[in-house]
Structure formats: C-alpha cells, structure tokens
Design an enzyme around this catalytic site. Structure first.
Site, PDB file in Angstrom:
ATOM      1  N   ARG A 242       0.892  -1.191  -0.003  1.00  0.00           N
ATOM      2  CA  ARG A 242       0.108   0.006   0.008  1.00  0.00           C
ATOM      3  C   ARG A 242       1.046   1.187   0.072  1.00  0.00           C
ATOM      4  NH1 ARG A 242      -3.347  -2.794  -1.497  1.00  0.00           N
ATOM      5  NH2 ARG A 242      -5.482  -3.261  -0.512  1.00  0.00           N
ATOM      6  N   GLU A 271      -3.727   6.975  -4.666  1.00  0.00           N
ATOM      7  CA  GLU A 271      -3.919   6.683  -6.053  1.00  0.00           C
ATOM      8  C   GLU A 271      -5.429   6.626  -6.615  1.00  0.00           C
ATOM      9  OE1 GLU A 271      -2.224   2.501  -5.436  1.00  0.00           O
ATOM     10  OE2 GLU A 271      -4.023   1.803  -5.583  1.00  0.00           O
ATOM     11  N   HIS A 289      -1.040  -0.171  -9.970  1.00  0.00           N
ATOM     12  CA  HIS A 289      -1.545  -1.136  -9.077  1.00  0.00           C
ATOM     13  C   HIS A 289      -2.104  -2.401  -9.650  1.00  0.00           C
ATOM     14  CE1 HIS A 289      -3.917  -1.578  -4.901  1.00  0.00           C
ATOM     15  NE2 HIS A 289      -3.480  -2.688  -5.716  1.00  0.00           N
TER      16      HIS A 289
HETATM   17  C1  8YV Z   1      -6.864  -5.358  -5.683  1.00  0.00           C
HETATM   18  C2  8YV Z   1      -5.062  -5.293  -3.632  1.00  0.00           C
HETATM   19  O1  8YV Z   1      -6.502  -5.401  -6.926  1.00  0.00           O
HETATM   20  O2  8YV Z   1      -6.106  -7.445  -2.832  1.00  0.00           O
HETATM   21  C3  8YV Z   1      -5.331  -6.124  -2.709  1.00  0.00           C
HETATM   22  O3  8YV Z   1      -5.584  -5.692  -1.346  1.00  0.00           O
HETATM   23  O4  8YV Z   1      -4.396  -4.587  -3.517  1.00  0.00           O
HETATM   24  C4  8YV Z   1      -5.262  -5.690  -5.114  1.00  0.00           C
HETATM   25  O5  8YV Z   1      -4.870  -6.885  -5.475  1.00  0.00           O
HETATM   26  C5  8YV Z   1      -7.335  -4.426  -5.227  1.00  0.00           C
HETATM   27  O6  8YV Z   1      -7.345  -4.111  -3.864  1.00  0.00           O
HETATM   28  C6  8YV Z   1      -8.958  -4.464  -5.572  1.00  0.00           C
HETATM   29  O7  8YV Z   1      -9.810  -4.331  -4.591  1.00  0.00           O
END
Ligand code: 8YV
Length: 325
Positions: A242, A271, A289
């Site tokens: 993150r 983001e 991402h």
């Molecule tokens: C997702 C992510 O694409 O799973 C997670 O925590 O950061 C990513 O893989 C995103 O959060 C979609 O909700």
C-alpha cells in the site's frame, strides 16, 4: 440464517464475467453495469434492501459509510486481501461480517514485486523510453548502467504469504533474504532467510527492500526519512503493498539525492491521484496497481469472495472472516 428466496447482493464494481454469472445465479444481484466509482451517497442508496455487499478497495467503507448502511446489510465481502479501506471495528459494532480474499492473489502479486525489482534495478522505464523516443542512438560500454540483482541482499518487510512468495522467487536470483516480523517464522517457512527482530536491523542489510506488509496504523508512514536513512546507500525499494506505508516526501527526496538508486512502485498514497512529482522522477519504475491484475487471479478473487458470501448466507462461518482483534 435462513432467508426466503435469494439473498440480495450489491456488487459495487464490475467483476469478471464468470464471477458475475455465478452471482446472478445465486443472488438477487445489483450490479454496476458501467463500472463507475460510486460516491458514499450512491453506495448507501444502492445498498437499500440488500443483505450483503461485495466491494473493492475503491470503496472507502469508513465508519461514516458503514453507519449509514441500511440494517439489512449483514456482510461486506471485499474483493482484495487488504482491508485497510474497511473500518472493521465499525462493521463489527453494527453486526456486519467482513471477509477478504487471501491466497489467490499471492503468486500474481509476488510476480509483480519481482517485475518492479528487476525493472527498477535495470532501468526498464528509462530503457523503454529510450527505444520509444528514439533517444537510443548508440550502444556504449558505460552508459546507461543499471544495478546488479543477482546475489544481493533483499529485505522483506512483512514476511506473510506474499512476502514468502517474493522470497521464493528472489532465491532464484541467489538473493540473500532478510526479513523483519513480530515473531520469527518456523524454519520450513523461513527457508534460510535471516530474521531481524528490529526494523533497523533488517533495513541496515537491505540493498533491496520489498514492502509486503498490510497498511495498518503501525505501518502507515513506516518507511520515512529516518528509516530510509538506515538503508545502505544506493538501495532499491519496491512496494506492492500500500502506498501509505511510504512517506512520499522522503522517498522522492531519497531517489533524487541518490540515497536510493531506484524505486519500483505498484501502489501509491491517494492513487490514482498520485503525488505529481512521481511522474517526472527519474530512476523509478511505476505501475498502476496491477499486482493481482491477471484474468485468472481476478476471477479467483471474485470466486473466493462469493465462496465467503455463500458460506455466510448458508449460516456457516466464512473461510476468510476478518476480525478487528
Ligand atoms: C486489488 C489489492 O486489486 O487485494 C488487494 O489488497 O491490493 C489488489 O490486489 C485491489 O485491492 C482490488 O480491490
């Protein structure tokens, strides 16, 4: 819980077709046909009369949103392993269950960590620009030069599922793995990695640093001017976790000064409205991402979220129940 008819499920973003088909068969579904990002007011409006919500990280389920949800909502299943966008204590206080989607995105995300590590170290960004912009005019023995990866020391911040998968891949490059975690892993998971009981101890060894921990009040801003200073000069930092774990001012200053040789980032604070300075920052390899963004993985994430919902509405404890404790 027994319910007459199909439970009503609000799916806040468009998911892969196989997942939406499964949802349509088992639920009275409210889909997001054009996949727009909804305001809190629209989320609350669409949730009216729904028994559950399937959300993603683009919906900030903070205490105010959760407090405004109708009483009919009993579960929030997030399509992500991270759940920093959900105020879990606020959900628990309202008797709303929360689930996430671990495991199924481990490999895809670890692959992107290695992509960032190699891309940042070897200048994939500037190299590609040279080819595209026709500034690659001759070959030279001393320009441009990247940084060796093979045999170097890799520090992993957050040696959970994804961190361990990063370590496994990095061993293929003969990297020496160092990690910092609250408690030491058993030898079969450690696989020869060096445990550090302090962050400082690990950072001091981290010629490369891969950030793989969750964003929590303890980790937000953990990589800052003070902690970057603990790293060897010319280190490379990559982040697939993150953005808010890293202090942008400190990271940008460290890349500009050469304290960090390069950075590879798949995640950013705020983001996609990222700190504008990243757009022109040299020696960075930046991705939007995409850690879990393969068709197979996104399908598996959706299926996992629906497995959790199915279990919940069948009166069972979902496999991926998240608790505040
Ligand atoms: C997702 C992510 O694409 O799973 C997670 O925590 O950061 C990513 O893989 C995103 O959060 C979609 O909700």
């Amino acid at each position: 819980m027994t319910m007459p008819g199909k439970p009503k499920l609000f799916v806040t973003r468009k998911l892969t077709q196989d997942v939406e088909d499964r949802i349509a068969a088992a639920y009275e579904a409210v889909f997001n046909e054009d996949d727009h990002i909804m305001s809190p007011a629209e989320l609350v409006e669409k949730a009216q009369g729904c028994d559950g919500m399937l959300v993603t990280a683009t919906e900030k389920n903070d205490a105010s949103l959760i407090g405004a949800l109708p009483g009919s909502v009993r579960i929030i299943a997030t399509f992500s392993v991270g759940y920093d966008h959900i105020d879990v204590p606020a959900a628990e206080a309202r008797g709303i269950a929360v689930t996430n989607t671990p495991d199924v995105l481990t490999d895809a995300t670890a692959d992107v960590a290695l992509l960032l590590l190699l891309g940042a170290a070897r200048g994939a960004d500037w190299g590609e620009r040279m080819v595209r912009d026709a500034t690659w005019t001759s070959w030279a023995p001393t320009y441009p030069l990247g940084h060796d990866v093979t045999g170097r020391k890799l520090g992993i911040l957050g040696m959970g599922r994804i961190g361990q998968a990063v370590a496994k891949r990095a061993r293929g490059f003969n990297m020496q793995i160092h990690y910092h975690k609250r408690s030491r892993l058993p030898a079969e998971l450690e696989q020869g990695a060096v445990f550090h009981d302090t962050l400082e101890g690990m950072l001091g060894q981290s010629e490369f640093l891969s950030i793989n921990c969750a964003s929590t009040p303890e980790t937000r801003g953990l990589i800052n001017a003070e902690t970057i200073a603990m790293m060897p000069d010319g280190a490379v930092l990559v982040n697939t976790a993150r953005g808010d774990i890293v202090d942008d001012d400190a990271l940008i200053a460290a890349v500009e000064s050469g304290k960090l040789a390069a950075a590879g980032l798949d995640v950013f604070a705020g983001e996609p409205a990222i700190d504008e300075r990243y757009r022109s920052l040299k020696n960075t390899f930046l991705l939007p991402h995409i850690g879990s963004a393969t068709l197979g993985t996104r399908s598996a994430m959706g299926m996992r979220a629906v497995d959790n919902l199915d279990a919940f509405f069948a009166g069972q404890t979902p496999g991926d129940l998240v608790t505040a404790g």
